[in-house]
Each structure stands twice: as C-alpha cells, then as structure tokens.
Scaffold this active site. Structure first.
Site, mmCIF file in Angstrom:
data_model
loop_
_atom_site.group_PDB
_atom_site.id
_atom_site.type_symbol
_atom_site.label_atom_id
_atom_site.label_comp_id
_atom_site.label_asym_id
_atom_site.label_seq_id
_atom_site.Cartn_x
_atom_site.Cartn_y
_atom_site.Cartn_z
ATOM 1 N N HIS A 94 1.719 4.708 -2.705
ATOM 2 C CA HIS A 94 1.820 6.145 -2.414
ATOM 3 C C HIS A 94 3.180 6.684 -2.856
ATOM 4 O O HIS A 94 3.275 7.737 -3.491
ATOM 5 C CB HIS A 94 1.672 6.396 -0.905
ATOM 6 C CG HIS A 94 0.264 6.378 -0.401
ATOM 7 N ND1 HIS A 94 -0.718 7.196 -0.907
ATOM 8 C CD2 HIS A 94 -0.320 5.656 0.601
ATOM 9 C CE1 HIS A 94 -1.857 6.983 -0.243
ATOM 10 N NE2 HIS A 94 -1.640 6.052 0.666
ATOM 11 N N GLU A 137 -4.763 8.000 -2.741
ATOM 12 C CA GLU A 137 -5.253 6.724 -2.200
ATOM 13 C C GLU A 137 -5.554 5.735 -3.318
ATOM 14 O O GLU A 137 -5.424 4.521 -3.134
ATOM 15 C CB GLU A 137 -6.495 6.979 -1.335
ATOM 16 C CG GLU A 137 -6.932 5.817 -0.473
ATOM 17 C CD GLU A 137 -5.971 5.459 0.660
ATOM 18 O OE1 GLU A 137 -6.186 4.400 1.297
ATOM 19 O OE2 GLU A 137 -5.003 6.210 0.910
ATOM 20 N N HIS A 169 0.840 -1.205 0.000
ATOM 21 C CA HIS A 169 0.000 0.000 0.000
ATOM 22 C C HIS A 169 0.878 1.260 0.000
ATOM 23 O O HIS A 169 0.694 2.160 -0.823
ATOM 24 C CB HIS A 169 -0.903 -0.025 1.240
ATOM 25 C CG HIS A 169 -1.784 1.172 1.401
ATOM 26 N ND1 HIS A 169 -3.115 1.172 1.048
ATOM 27 C CD2 HIS A 169 -1.535 2.416 1.896
ATOM 28 C CE1 HIS A 169 -3.645 2.364 1.318
ATOM 29 N NE2 HIS A 169 -2.706 3.133 1.831
ATOM 30 N N GLU A 170 1.834 1.303 0.923
ATOM 31 C CA GLU A 170 2.687 2.494 1.022
ATOM 32 C C GLU A 170 3.578 2.638 -0.207
ATOM 33 O O GLU A 170 3.890 3.755 -0.624
ATOM 34 C CB GLU A 170 3.527 2.462 2.309
ATOM 35 C CG GLU A 170 2.724 2.441 3.609
ATOM 36 C CD GLU A 170 1.679 3.550 3.733
ATOM 37 O OE1 GLU A 170 1.869 4.632 3.139
ATOM 38 O OE2 GLU A 170 0.653 3.335 4.408
#
Length: 499
Positions: free
Chosen positions: A273, A299, A269-270
């Site tokens: 980003h 997001e 997920h990170e």
C-alpha cells in the site's frame, strides 16, 4: 520538472483546493495518532475534532465559487490528461457530497455510532438480537443512499461505485462466477491432495516482539522502504497504511507473540500500500489526483507484495537466514517448512484468518447477502441462517456461534455496504499483474531470490503508481496491461502454486 497544470481555471481550482487538502492532511494525522498514540479516553475530543474538520472540508468542497470553477472546467476542451483528471475527481466528489441531504448525513453518523456500540456488545456476548434492529436501520439507510446517488441497473451499483469508481454488480457477479466454477473445484482438490498442510507447528511457536521487529526492519530495508526520511513503521491493533502526502507515508504492523508469519505478511502487505503512495508523481502534491485511484487497485498492490512475493519460495529462502538468526526455534525448521507454513490452506470461519485460496469465498458470501439486503425485502433476522447456509455450501463448515459468523466484521455497523468486493478485486488483479510483469521481467523469481526489487518497483511505478488518480480504475488497468480485470489469472496462479 515540467509544470503539468497550465490552464488558468485549473490553477484557480488548485489554489482553492489546497485548503481542502490541508484539512485532509490534518485528518490523516489525527486518524493515525488515534490508532498509534492516543490514550483511550481521548476519543471524545478526537471524534469531535474530526467531525468538525469533516464539516469544514464539506463546506469548502460545496462552496459556490469552487463548484462554479469546476463546472467551468468541465466545459473546457483544451485540457491535458492531468487537468482532465483533476476535473473528473472533483466533479465526482462534488456529485457524491451533493447527493446526500445534511439531515441524512447526520442520521447516518448517529446511527452508525450507535450501531457500532451495539455490534461490539452483541459480538462480546454472542447475541445477535442486540445488533439485529440496528442492522435493519443500516440496511434501510443503504437503500436510501442508493436512491440519493442514483443508478442505472440496480441499487447495489450505486454503493459499489462509492468504493470502486465505475464498478457494477454485473462486474462482481462475473468475477465470482469464474471463482465458483473454477476455484471451488481447485480448493477441493488442494484439500484432498494435501500438497500444502492444513496446519503447521510453526503456528504455535512463540516469539519475543523484539525478535520480529528486527526481522520486519530487515525485510523493509531489503525492499528499499525509506524509513526515517519518507516513511514510518509503528504498531497498532489492526495494521494499516496512511499517507499524509507523497513524502510522508506510514504503516503499522502487529506483534501477537505467536504465528510469526502474520506479522511478516501484515508488514509486507502494508508495504505494498505504502509503495503505491510513495511512487506517485511529485507534481501531484497538494492536488486531488495524488493518492491511489481506488480501494481495489490499492489492494492489488498490497496483495501483490503479500501473496505473489511474500508467499513465494524465493522470498522465504531469502528471509530464512534472518529468521534463523533471530528466532531460536528456527533451528528445528527448514526453508521448506517455512514455505509450507506460509501457504497453509484450510477453511476458516473468520475472514481475516482465511488463506489466499479460501479468502474470496468469504467475500462472495458477503456480496450475495449485501445485494439481497439492498435489492430485496430481506430483514436482518434472516441473515444469520443465510450466512451459515452459504458458508457451509462454499467452505463445508458451519459457524457454531454468531461471533464466528454474521457478527465477525465491523463493516456493516459502520454502514460500509458495497466495500467487501474491493478485497477480491485486489486479489484477482495482483495475480493478473504478476503474469504481465513476467512478460517484461522473465527472471522475476530470480530477482526476488536476490533481493533485487528495484526493477519490480519500477514496473509498478510506470504502469500503476505514477498515475495517481488521473484515470478511473478500469481505464488505468487498460492503459497498464491492455485488458480488463480477468479472474482467470488468479485461478491459474492458484493451480500453478498449489497443485
């Protein structure tokens, strides 16, 4: 590389903006260090330092010379798209900074500091009454903030726009209407038919931190994450991404010692980003158009990597050998076991523990309550019961205590009303981008299976990342895929994946 900023007024603006950028850079370093390295008792001096830097940045942004230059630039007709982006971003920042009187900013800062302490105590003791008066104050401040900012249709619009430029309540209402009408029956069917489990023995398997550190580093290396040159991976209580600039982006993950998919999916997920920040046009360095354009678009990038790639069969099969090599208990499990474990669906009281299918109902609940808080005469005392009723209606479960209901999130204590919908925007857009990327990369799944991520990264760079903040979110999306956000894509993705 061709110089994109040609206009003399824009060059003057950017020369002055560099100081504002430098303060932001320093604040990012201090914020990252606070989470990763700082000893606990350093918080007093750190918060004072950060507060003073915020004041300095605010003063520079609203300095008459700077404001006059931006006003002058607004009247220029011969600007290119990059220069127009600079003017739009700064004009918006100045408008928001000017909207709030200094005494209001001070009141918000003091109230949210005290409210956060009250929330922590209320949650620890499971006693809503300790937070209730503070929540009433937060609601009152949110209403006043909306009036200062101004709005066309309803007060909640003003707060949404703070976090997602151009977002209106009617947009959020529209996306949730689709999810309530179409996703809710799908969820019921998924739970009934049981193609994916509600729980899995892998959730309870314990691991040593160094085992999963090796797995996470292997995954990031396959993704082409530039560790050591432009990026870092560290550990914090709550995983996050911060960028100090286009050439210095840092992510964190967590290791809880059990339920290993949590650390993998947090890291993936990170990474999503971070990739957004790393793939910006380098000519935007030191300018206000560097960085992701909004929380929702940001997001969408993290959810794309976490949900579309990270929970796919192909990704699970790709990482299975390295899991087997590092986790002794994996000899008892097949790739199919791991895939099912990565895709558990079960209603949960806690938003941050929710699976992909149920997650958006947690956001719908918060949206409904926030809208009532800001638009109508609703008091904090009414909220716990309303929360529990809505949770029962949407997910069929009723919280037994405040800490698994109204007190679970810190956002309201921080005064962040209007923030939650950006999470759902990100989730919906990730599915929409997936169906569009498949048109250009039909063998998308094969690419994931072979760890050939470069074409996927290149597509995201070309369509989203390289533009930084030049265009507002809705315009960027239109340019990238030729249409507005559409919740139907996510419904389709859930249907194809889980049924």
């Amino acid at each position: 590389m061709e110089e994109v900023f040609q206009n003399e007024t824009i060059k003057q603006i950017l020369a002055k903006y560099r100081r504002i950028w430098a303060i932001g850079h320093a604040q990012s370093v201090l914020g990252w260090d606070l989470e990763v390295n700082m000893p606990k008792e350093g918080i007093l001096e750190r918060s004072v330092a950060q507060g003073e830097l915020s004041v300095l940045s605010h003063e520079l942004l609203l300095h008459p010379e700077f404001v006059n230059l931006v006003e002058k630039a607004k009247g220029l007709e011969n600007l290119n798209e990059y220069e127009r982006g600079i003017v739009r971003v700064l004009d918006r920042s100045i408008r928001i900074a000017r909207a709030f009187p200094p005494e209001f900013i001070r009141e918000v800062s003091e109230t949210t500091s005290l409210a956060t302490k009250a929330w922590e105590e209320a949650k620890a003791k499971d006693d809503f009454s300790k937070f209730e008066p503070w929540l009433d104050k937060i609601i009152s401040l949110a209403k006043r903030a909306a009036e200062y900012l101004g709005y066309e249709e309803e007060p909640y619009d003003a707060l949404l726009d703070l976090y997602e430029e151009g977002l209106r309540t009617r947009d959020v209402e529209k996306m949730f209407e689709v999810l309530e009408k179409k996703l809710k029956p799908l969820l019921d069917k998924i739970l009934e038919e049981g193609k994916v489990p509600r729980e899995h023995p892998l959730e309870k398997e314990k691991y040593e931190r160094e085992w999963m550190e090796r797995v996470n580093l292997w995954i990031l290396q396959k993704f082409g994450f530039p560790l050591g040159t432009r990026a870092r991976l560290d550990v914090s209580a709550h995983p996050f991404t911060t960028e100090f600039g286009i050439r210095d982006v840092r992510i964190t993950t967590r290791y809880e010692g059990y339920d290993f998919r949590r650390t993998i999916l947090s890291t993936v997920h990170e990474f999503g980003h971070a990739l957004y920040e790393l793939q910006q046009d380098e000519r935007f360095m030191f300018t206000p158009i560097a960085g992701g354009v909004s929380l929702g678009i940001h997001e969408s990038q993290s959810r794309f990597w976490e949900n579309i790639i990270g929970r796919s069969k192909e990704f699970v099969e790709l990482i299975y050998p390295v899991l087997k090599e590092n986790l002794p208990f994996m000899s008892n499990y097949t790739p199919e076991d791991v895939y099912l474990y990565f895709n558990i669906v079960r209603p949960d009281f806690i938003r941050t523990e929710a699976d992909v299918v149920t997650y958006n109902f947690h956001i719908l609940l918060r949206f409904k309550l926030e809208r009532l808080m800001v638009s109508e005469e609703i008091k904090a005392k009414d909220l716990p019961e309303m929360w529990n009723d809505e949770m029962e209606r949407l997910l069929g479960i009723r919280p037994r205590k405040y800490s698994e209901g109204i007190l679970q999130d810190i956002h309201w204590a921080h005064g962040s009303i209007g923030y939650f919908p950006t999470y759902t925007i990100g989730t919906l857009l990730s599915a929409q981008l997936y169906y569009h990327i498949k048109k250009d990369i039909p063998d998308f799944e094969e690419k994931v299976a072979k760890a050939e991520f470069d074409p996927i990264k290149a597509w995201l760079r070309e369509k989203i990342h390289r533009w930084g903040s030049i265009y507002p979110p809705k315009e960027l999306l239109k340019k990238a895929i030729g249409e507005d956000m559409d919740a139907e894509y996510f419904v389709r993705w859930v249907k194809e994946k889980y049924l």
